[in-house]
Design a protein around this motif. Structure first.
Motif, PDB file in Angstrom:
ATOM      1  N   GLU A   9      -2.983   6.073  -8.980  1.00 19.16           N
ATOM      2  CA  GLU A   9      -3.364   4.667  -9.150  1.00 19.16           C
ATOM      3  C   GLU A   9      -4.734   4.356  -8.564  1.00 19.16           C
ATOM      4  N   TRP A  10      -5.291   5.272  -7.785  1.00 18.67           N
ATOM      5  CA  TRP A  10      -6.612   5.090  -7.195  1.00 18.67           C
ATOM      6  C   TRP A  10      -7.655   5.585  -8.190  1.00 18.67           C
ATOM      7  N   VAL A  11      -8.510   4.673  -8.645  1.00 22.64           N
ATOM      8  CA  VAL A  11      -9.548   5.022  -9.617  1.00 22.64           C
ATOM      9  C   VAL A  11     -10.896   4.522  -9.115  1.00 22.64           C
ATOM     10  N   PRO A  12     -11.977   5.197  -9.505  1.00 23.31           N
ATOM     11  CA  PRO A  12     -13.296   4.737  -9.060  1.00 23.31           C
ATOM     12  C   PRO A  12     -13.599   3.335  -9.584  1.00 23.31           C
ATOM     13  N   PHE A  51       1.677  -2.524   9.413  1.00 24.43           N
ATOM     14  CA  PHE A  51       1.299  -3.249   8.204  1.00 24.43           C
ATOM     15  C   PHE A  51       2.549  -3.741   7.481  1.00 24.43           C
ATOM     16  N   THR A  52       2.339  -4.636   6.543  1.00 27.50           N
ATOM     17  CA  THR A  52       3.449  -5.203   5.781  1.00 27.50           C
ATOM     18  C   THR A  52       3.919  -4.223   4.716  1.00 27.50           C
ATOM     19  N   VAL A  53       5.129  -4.422   4.265  1.00 27.18           N
ATOM     20  CA  VAL A  53       5.717  -3.636   3.179  1.00 27.18           C
ATOM     21  C   VAL A  53       4.903  -3.871   1.909  1.00 27.18           C
ATOM     22  N   GLY A  54       4.762  -2.851   1.092  1.00 28.63           N
ATOM     23  CA  GLY A  54       4.094  -3.025  -0.195  1.00 28.63           C
ATOM     24  C   GLY A  54       3.330  -1.786  -0.604  1.00 28.63           C
ATOM     25  N   GLY A  55       2.686  -1.883  -1.752  1.00 28.70           N
ATOM     26  CA  GLY A  55       1.925  -0.748  -2.257  1.00 28.70           C
ATOM     27  C   GLY A  55       1.314  -1.048  -3.608  1.00 28.70           C
ATOM     28  N   GLU A  61       2.361  -3.333 -14.485  1.00 29.17           N
ATOM     29  CA  GLU A  61       3.270  -4.039 -13.583  1.00 29.17           C
ATOM     30  C   GLU A  61       2.575  -5.261 -12.984  1.00 29.17           C
ATOM     31  N   SER A  62       3.293  -6.364 -12.881  1.00 30.84           N
ATOM     32  CA  SER A  62       2.745  -7.560 -12.243  1.00 30.84           C
ATOM     33  C   SER A  62       2.825  -7.394 -10.725  1.00 30.84           C
ATOM     34  N   PRO A  63       1.980  -8.114  -9.986  1.00 31.99           N
ATOM     35  CA  PRO A  63       2.073  -8.051  -8.520  1.00 31.99           C
ATOM     36  C   PRO A  63       3.449  -8.454  -7.998  1.00 31.99           C
ATOM     37  N   ALA A  65       6.406  -8.172  -9.528  1.00 30.13           N
ATOM     38  CA  ALA A  65       7.346  -7.068  -9.804  1.00 30.13           C
ATOM     39  C   ALA A  65       7.095  -5.905  -8.854  1.00 30.13           C
ATOM     40  N   ALA A  66       5.825  -5.613  -8.577  1.00 27.88           N
ATOM     41  CA  ALA A  66       5.498  -4.527  -7.650  1.00 27.88           C
ATOM     42  C   ALA A  66       6.006  -4.847  -6.243  1.00 27.88           C
ATOM     43  N   ALA A  67       5.904  -6.097  -5.826  1.00 27.21           N
ATOM     44  CA  ALA A  67       6.373  -6.496  -4.495  1.00 27.21           C
ATOM     45  C   ALA A  67       7.878  -6.276  -4.371  1.00 27.21           C
ATOM     46  N   VAL A  68       8.628  -6.634  -5.394  1.00 23.51           N
ATOM     47  CA  VAL A  68      10.082  -6.442  -5.383  1.00 23.51           C
ATOM     48  C   VAL A  68      10.406  -4.943  -5.368  1.00 23.51           C
TER      49      VAL A  68
END
Length: 183
Positions: A9-12, A51-55, A61-63, A65-68
């Motif tokens: 998921e990391w892109v320049p 740090f807080t949960v997440g990624g 994917e919407s933010p 949906a990703a948070a859930v």
């Protein structure tokens, strides 16, 4: 570097820094404690931070949906999208990880666990990569977290205790933005 140790998921980005979009959750238990994860850099194990949960968001994917999804994977706690308030904060963070300078565009949501909700945590959903860099999860009272910071601990975002304190009595509907923050 994309697809390597940082993940696909990391892109320049336009400036050449590896970048991704991420969703994070300020998760409060019924007592008002905030859940944080402590991690470290595998290439510099003496560096650790809370740090807080997440990624990162998966393609399409919407933010929200990703948070859930991230909350379930990282903690074993199941949230519904409608339990998320916000985003309550956005930030653009630049940091070094695996000896690479990265940028992460983040949206922070707030979730409150109702009384009677189980707050036992599970790391069963951690990936092999997460197991390499994540150390523990812990519920923090805001005063405890402030004392930990005063003692030299590192927490991201650095204004998290004040943010949590402001959210304990309810969210006012605003979304603060932290500009480009170097960590």
């Amino acid at each position: 570097m994309s697809g390597s140790r940082l993940g696909p998921e990391w892109v320049p980005g336009p400036d050449g820094l590896l970048s991704r979009h991420a969703a994070r959750v300020i998760l409060l238990d019924p007592s008002g404690r905030v859940l944080l994860v402590r991690g470290h850099d595998a290439d510099e194990p003496e560096r650790s931070w809370w740090f807080t949960v997440g990624g990162g968001l998966e393609p399409g994917e919407s933010p929200r949906a990703a948070a859930v999804r991230e909350t379930a994977e990282e903690t074993g706690l199941e949230l519904r999208p409608e339990q998320l308030e916000g985003p309550v904060l956005t930030r653009s963070a630049i940091f070094d990880f695996f000896r690479v300078t990265c940028r992460q565009e983040e949206q922070f949501f707030l979730a409150r666990l109702a009384g009677g909700t189980a707050t036992e945590l599970s790391d069963a959903g951690w990936t092999a990569g997460e197991r390499e860099v994540l150390d523990e999860m812990r519920w923090w009272d805001v005063a405890e977290l402030e004392a930990e910071l005063a003692g030299g601990a590192v927490v991201y975002p650095s204004n998290l205790p004040a943010l949590v304190r402001s959210l304990l009595t309810g969210w006012d509907g605003s979304c603060a933005h932290l500009g480009e923050v170097e960590e």
